[in-house]
Design a protein around this motif. Structure first.
Motif, PDB file in Angstrom:
ATOM      1  N   ASN A  11      -1.444   2.180  -5.498  1.00  0.00           N
ATOM      2  CA  ASN A  11      -0.960   3.746  -5.525  1.00  0.00           C
ATOM      3  C   ASN A  11      -1.830   4.775  -4.710  1.00  0.00           C
ATOM      4  OD1 ASN A  11       0.219   2.233  -8.264  1.00  0.00           O
ATOM      5  ND2 ASN A  11       1.912   3.686  -7.514  1.00  0.00           N
ATOM      6  N   ASP A  12      -3.100   4.502  -5.159  1.00  0.00           N
ATOM      7  CA  ASP A  12      -4.080   5.780  -4.777  1.00  0.00           C
ATOM      8  C   ASP A  12      -5.519   5.575  -5.571  1.00  0.00           C
ATOM      9  OD1 ASP A  12      -4.716   8.079  -3.733  1.00  0.00           O
ATOM     10  OD2 ASP A  12      -3.691   9.481  -5.306  1.00  0.00           O
ATOM     11  N   ILE A  13      -6.324   6.243  -4.846  1.00  0.00           N
ATOM     12  CA  ILE A  13      -7.552   6.382  -5.333  1.00  0.00           C
ATOM     13  C   ILE A  13      -7.995   8.028  -5.638  1.00  0.00           C
ATOM     14  CG2 ILE A  13     -10.097   6.402  -4.856  1.00  0.00           C
ATOM     15  CD1 ILE A  13      -9.565   4.181  -2.621  1.00  0.00           C
TER      16      ILE A  13
ATOM     17  N   ALA B  38      -9.103   3.634  -9.103  1.00  0.00           N
ATOM     18  CA  ALA B  38      -8.142   2.875  -8.108  1.00  0.00           C
ATOM     19  C   ALA B  38      -7.020   2.499  -8.959  1.00  0.00           C
ATOM     20  CB  ALA B  38      -9.170   1.265  -7.808  1.00  0.00           C
ATOM     21  N   VAL B  39      -5.802   3.159  -8.613  1.00  0.00           N
ATOM     22  CA  VAL B  39      -4.742   2.897  -9.277  1.00  0.00           C
ATOM     23  C   VAL B  39      -3.812   1.882  -8.763  1.00  0.00           C
ATOM     24  CG1 VAL B  39      -2.680   4.105 -10.351  1.00  0.00           C
ATOM     25  CG2 VAL B  39      -5.093   5.462  -9.757  1.00  0.00           C
ATOM     26  N   TYR B  40      -3.413   0.908  -9.437  1.00  0.00           N
ATOM     27  CA  TYR B  40      -2.469  -0.110  -9.244  1.00  0.00           C
ATOM     28  C   TYR B  40      -1.307  -0.271 -10.168  1.00  0.00           C
ATOM     29  CZ  TYR B  40      -6.021  -1.896  -5.960  1.00  0.00           C
ATOM     30  OH  TYR B  40      -6.917  -2.035  -4.767  1.00  0.00           O
ATOM     31  N   THR B  41      -0.170  -0.786  -9.631  1.00  0.00           N
ATOM     32  CA  THR B  41       0.962  -0.960 -10.474  1.00  0.00           C
ATOM     33  C   THR B  41       1.527  -2.299 -10.155  1.00  0.00           C
ATOM     34  OG1 THR B  41       1.863   1.338 -10.175  1.00  0.00           O
ATOM     35  CG2 THR B  41       3.404  -0.412 -11.163  1.00  0.00           C
ATOM     36  N   PHE B  42       1.736  -3.012 -11.436  1.00  0.00           N
ATOM     37  CA  PHE B  42       2.004  -4.648 -11.267  1.00  0.00           C
ATOM     38  C   PHE B  42       3.570  -4.671 -11.573  1.00  0.00           C
ATOM     39  CE2 PHE B  42      -2.499  -5.722 -12.832  1.00  0.00           C
ATOM     40  CZ  PHE B  42      -2.944  -5.179 -11.662  1.00  0.00           C
ATOM     41  N   VAL B  43       4.241  -5.083 -10.768  1.00  0.00           N
ATOM     42  CA  VAL B  43       5.836  -5.232 -11.113  1.00  0.00           C
ATOM     43  C   VAL B  43       6.204  -6.563 -10.866  1.00  0.00           C
ATOM     44  CG1 VAL B  43       8.170  -4.549 -10.116  1.00  0.00           C
ATOM     45  CG2 VAL B  43       6.274  -3.037 -10.015  1.00  0.00           C
TER      46      VAL B  43
ATOM     47  N   HIS C 141       0.865  -1.405  -0.002  1.00  0.00           N
ATOM     48  CA  HIS C 141      -0.115  -0.088  -0.039  1.00  0.00           C
ATOM     49  C   HIS C 141       0.772   1.226   0.128  1.00  0.00           C
ATOM     50  CE1 HIS C 141      -3.953  -1.884   0.973  1.00  0.00           C
ATOM     51  NE2 HIS C 141      -3.276  -2.648   1.082  1.00  0.00           N
ATOM     52  N   LEU C 142       0.659   1.899  -0.953  1.00  0.00           N
ATOM     53  CA  LEU C 142       1.293   3.461  -1.012  1.00  0.00           C
ATOM     54  C   LEU C 142       0.502   4.441  -0.700  1.00  0.00           C
ATOM     55  CD1 LEU C 142       3.444   2.878  -4.472  1.00  0.00           C
ATOM     56  CD2 LEU C 142       4.027   2.464  -2.010  1.00  0.00           C
ATOM     57  N   THR C 143      -0.669   4.142  -0.173  1.00  0.00           N
ATOM     58  CA  THR C 143      -1.889   5.088   0.061  1.00  0.00           C
ATOM     59  C   THR C 143      -2.455   4.528   1.470  1.00  0.00           C
ATOM     60  OG1 THR C 143      -3.637   6.360  -0.464  1.00  0.00           O
ATOM     61  CG2 THR C 143      -3.354   4.227  -1.533  1.00  0.00           C
ATOM     62  N   ASP C 144      -2.970   5.533   2.471  1.00  0.00           N
ATOM     63  CA  ASP C 144      -3.983   4.961   3.571  1.00  0.00           C
ATOM     64  C   ASP C 144      -5.251   4.792   2.895  1.00  0.00           C
ATOM     65  OD1 ASP C 144      -1.858   4.956   5.216  1.00  0.00           O
ATOM     66  OD2 ASP C 144      -2.206   7.036   5.657  1.00  0.00           O
ATOM     67  N   LYS C 145      -5.602   5.250   1.841  1.00  0.00           N
ATOM     68  CA  LYS C 145      -7.077   5.227   1.324  1.00  0.00           C
ATOM     69  C   LYS C 145      -7.645   3.821   1.117  1.00  0.00           C
ATOM     70  CE  LYS C 145      -6.471   9.662  -1.166  1.00  0.00           C
ATOM     71  NZ  LYS C 145      -6.382  10.191  -2.496  1.00  0.00           N
ATOM     72  N   LYS C 146      -8.699   3.607   1.386  1.00  0.00           N
ATOM     73  CA  LYS C 146      -9.378   2.272   1.493  1.00  0.00           C
ATOM     74  C   LYS C 146     -10.497   2.184   0.125  1.00  0.00           C
ATOM     75  CE  LYS C 146      -7.477   1.358   5.336  1.00  0.00           C
ATOM     76  NZ  LYS C 146      -6.232   0.155   5.436  1.00  0.00           N
ATOM     77  N   ILE C 147     -10.854   1.120  -0.314  1.00  0.00           N
ATOM     78  CA  ILE C 147     -11.700   0.812  -1.177  1.00  0.00           C
ATOM     79  C   ILE C 147     -12.953   0.745  -0.538  1.00  0.00           C
ATOM     80  CG2 ILE C 147     -12.763  -1.028  -3.110  1.00  0.00           C
ATOM     81  CD1 ILE C 147     -10.200   0.494  -3.725  1.00  0.00           C
ATOM     82  N   ASP C 148     -14.009   1.554  -0.983  1.00  0.00           N
ATOM     83  CA  ASP C 148     -15.320   1.463  -0.271  1.00  0.00           C
ATOM     84  C   ASP C 148     -16.097   0.560  -1.193  1.00  0.00           C
ATOM     85  OD1 ASP C 148     -17.735   2.079   0.405  1.00  0.00           O
ATOM     86  OD2 ASP C 148     -17.611   4.269   0.371  1.00  0.00           O
ATOM     87  N   LYS C 149     -16.835  -0.231  -0.278  1.00  0.00           N
ATOM     88  CA  LYS C 149     -17.583  -1.325  -0.834  1.00  0.00           C
ATOM     89  C   LYS C 149     -18.881  -0.863  -1.516  1.00  0.00           C
ATOM     90  CE  LYS C 149     -16.381  -4.934   2.539  1.00  0.00           C
ATOM     91  NZ  LYS C 149     -16.897  -5.782   3.537  1.00  0.00           N
ATOM     92  N   GLY C 150     -19.222   0.384  -1.145  1.00  0.00           N
ATOM     93  CA  GLY C 150     -20.654   0.828  -1.576  1.00  0.00           C
ATOM     94  C   GLY C 150     -20.203   1.951  -2.998  1.00  0.00           C
TER      95      GLY C 150
END
Length: 242
Positions: A213-215, A185-190, A64-73
């Motif tokens: 990365n981030d929302i 919802a931003v992700y990076t695959f390495v 996790h590069l961010t403290d933000k969470k995915i909101d189920k709603g």
């Protein structure tokens, strides 16, 4: 010897995909007839992705590069870099509570058995047709109204030049996010670029690094959204190259 083992490994992929598609594809196909049942079909899709990813000897570490969470709603537009066919499995593995719908190229419909299921659960786009590309937004909006999140690889495909760290982004994901007020919802695959490239004589099982990365909240400034997303993913790739 290494090339022979790689070809055998790739052949195992075909066997694995065939078996999993037959076993899990039937319930997905049946359930996908009713839009309300897609959330149940998605569970079988996730089993398929787990089977393919782990069955090929891969595992992943989520960073996790961010403290933000995915909101189920909320519904999201999932974006990441794209370097391997194994990239396709990871969004479904990472999103257990948000049924995902992929925007994918129409050519995959031609794959026997898989193509039949694919066209029922994905938004297909013919990249040679301006009309098809324009209609993607309407069809994605319908999917999101049904409670699904959308997966778009903004590079639009895997670049032929393997020296390219991150190809230029297309506008689609950012237009969709802005128009329908759905966060990115931003992700990076390495790692998958080296572990499972499109060169069938190369690759190896191993651990993939997945960076959350981030929302990014939707904005009317789509250009800024695209620039921000691109910079975040490219920086992560440069700082964590294999």
């Amino acid at each position: 010897m290494a090339k022979i083992l790689n070809y055998l490994w790739r052949f195992w992929l075909l066997i694995l995909a065939f078996v999993l598609t037959i076993v899990l594809g039937i319930p997905v196909y049946i359930l996908s007839f009713n839009k309300k049942h897609y959330k149940y079909a998605y569970k079988f899709i996730r089993f398929w992705c787990y089977g393919m990813f782990y069955g090929m000897g891969f595992r992943y570490e989520l960073i996790h590069l961010t403290d933000k969470k995915i909101d189920k709603g909320r519904q999201y537009v999932f974006v990441s870099n794209h370097t391997s066919i194994m990239d396709i499995m990871l969004p479904c593995i990472l999103f257990p509570n948000h049924p995902l719908c992929f925007v994918g190229k129409k050519e995959l419909v031609k794959i026997p058995i898989f193509g039949t299921i694919y066209k029922r659960i994905c938004v297909m786009v013919d990249r040679t047709s301006a009309r098809s590309r324009a209609d993607v937004y309407r069809r994605c909006a319908e999917k999101m109204q049904e409670g699904n999140s959308i997966v778009i690889f903004p590079e639009g495909g895997v670049p032929d030049d393997t020296s390219i760290i991150l190809d230029d982004f297309k506008d689609g994901a950012f237009t969709l996010s802005s128009k329908h007020q759905s966060p990115l919802a931003v992700y990076t695959f390495v790692g998958l670029k080296e572990m499972f490239p499109f060169d069938n004589s190369k690759g190896y099982p191993g651990k993939v690094k997945v960076f959350f990365n981030d929302i990014i909240e939707p904005s009317s400034d789509q250009k800024e959204m695209k620039t921000q997303t691109y910079q975040k993913i490219k920086k992560t790739l440069i700082n964590n190259s294999y």
